[in-house]
Design a protein around this motif. Structure first.
Motif, PDB file in Angstrom:
ATOM      1  N   LYS A   3       0.895  -1.223  -0.455  1.00 29.90           N
ATOM      2  CA  LYS A   3       0.014   0.101   0.197  1.00 29.90           C
ATOM      3  C   LYS A   3       0.591   0.923   0.305  1.00 29.90           C
ATOM      4  O   LYS A   3       1.525   1.281   1.003  1.00 29.90           O
ATOM      5  N   HIS A  48      -6.598  -1.250  -4.241  1.00 34.66           N
ATOM      6  CA  HIS A  48      -6.650  -0.961  -2.696  1.00 34.66           C
ATOM      7  C   HIS A  48      -7.886  -1.590  -2.581  1.00 34.66           C
ATOM      8  O   HIS A  48      -8.368  -2.467  -1.299  1.00 34.66           O
ATOM      9  N   GLN A  49      -8.834  -1.067  -2.821  1.00 34.10           N
ATOM     10  CA  GLN A  49     -10.457  -0.619  -2.901  1.00 34.10           C
ATOM     11  C   GLN A  49     -10.925  -2.087  -3.414  1.00 34.10           C
ATOM     12  O   GLN A  49     -12.085  -3.315  -2.058  1.00 34.10           O
ATOM     13  N   ILE A  91     -15.817  -2.103 -10.471  1.00 37.37           N
ATOM     14  CA  ILE A  91     -13.168  -1.399  -9.868  1.00 37.37           C
ATOM     15  C   ILE A  91     -13.200  -1.684 -10.827  1.00 37.37           C
ATOM     16  O   ILE A  91     -12.160  -2.722 -11.201  1.00 37.37           O
ATOM     17  N   SER A 135      -6.272   8.446  -4.651  1.00 36.94           N
ATOM     18  CA  SER A 135      -6.271   7.377  -4.188  1.00 36.94           C
ATOM     19  C   SER A 135      -5.267   6.423  -3.779  1.00 36.94           C
ATOM     20  O   SER A 135      -3.965   6.672  -3.915  1.00 36.94           O
ATOM     21  N   THR A 136      -5.556   5.950  -2.475  1.00 37.99           N
ATOM     22  CA  THR A 136      -4.229   4.613  -2.232  1.00 37.99           C
ATOM     23  C   THR A 136      -4.977   3.531  -3.064  1.00 37.99           C
ATOM     24  O   THR A 136      -5.391   3.139  -3.957  1.00 37.99           O
ATOM     25  N   GLU A 185     -12.269  -4.947  -0.537  1.00 35.45           N
ATOM     26  CA  GLU A 185     -13.896  -5.482  -0.673  1.00 35.45           C
ATOM     27  C   GLU A 185     -14.200  -6.767  -1.491  1.00 35.45           C
ATOM     28  O   GLU A 185     -14.987  -7.218  -0.836  1.00 35.45           O
TER      29      GLU A 185
END
Length: 103
Positions: free
Chosen positions: A10, A61-62, A56, A16-17, A66
């Motif tokens: 990360k 990361h997201q 996505i 965004s990450t 999820e």
């Protein structure tokens, strides 16, 4: 690959990450394949994984976070025995169909 290894890559970007794309793709693909094997293509967990991948579009990361939620839900269903209930129902339906054909 374990989610922990993905999240260790990360880094915060400008907007965004982010995580290592290759590591995230590998983890998400492996998780999706597992969900398909256990729950089948019509299983809600597999369908949720596929929907996430469609919504996505960037492997980041997201998506990893999820997808982990979907995997946790699948684990809970497994632990509570929901997977076996579906399997038993399907087996009973097949058996009934074969008995009908036999008559």
């Amino acid at each position: 690959m374990v989610l922990k290894l993905v999240l260790e890559t990360k880094r915060n970007g400008d907007f965004s990450t982010q995580v290592d794309g290759r590591a995230s793709r590998k983890w998400v693909t492996s998780t999706t394949a597992l969900l398909r094997s256990v729950f089948g293509e019509n299983g809600s967990h597999y369908e949720a994984a596929m929907t996430l991948q469609g919504k996505i579009s960037v492997w980041k990361h997201q998506l990893a976070i999820e997808m982990y939620g979907v995997l946790q839900s699948a684990e809970e269903a497994w632990d509570r025995g929901y997977v076996f209930e579906v399997k038993e129902l399907a087996e009973a339906e097949v058996e009934a169909s074969l008995m009908d054909r036999g008559e």
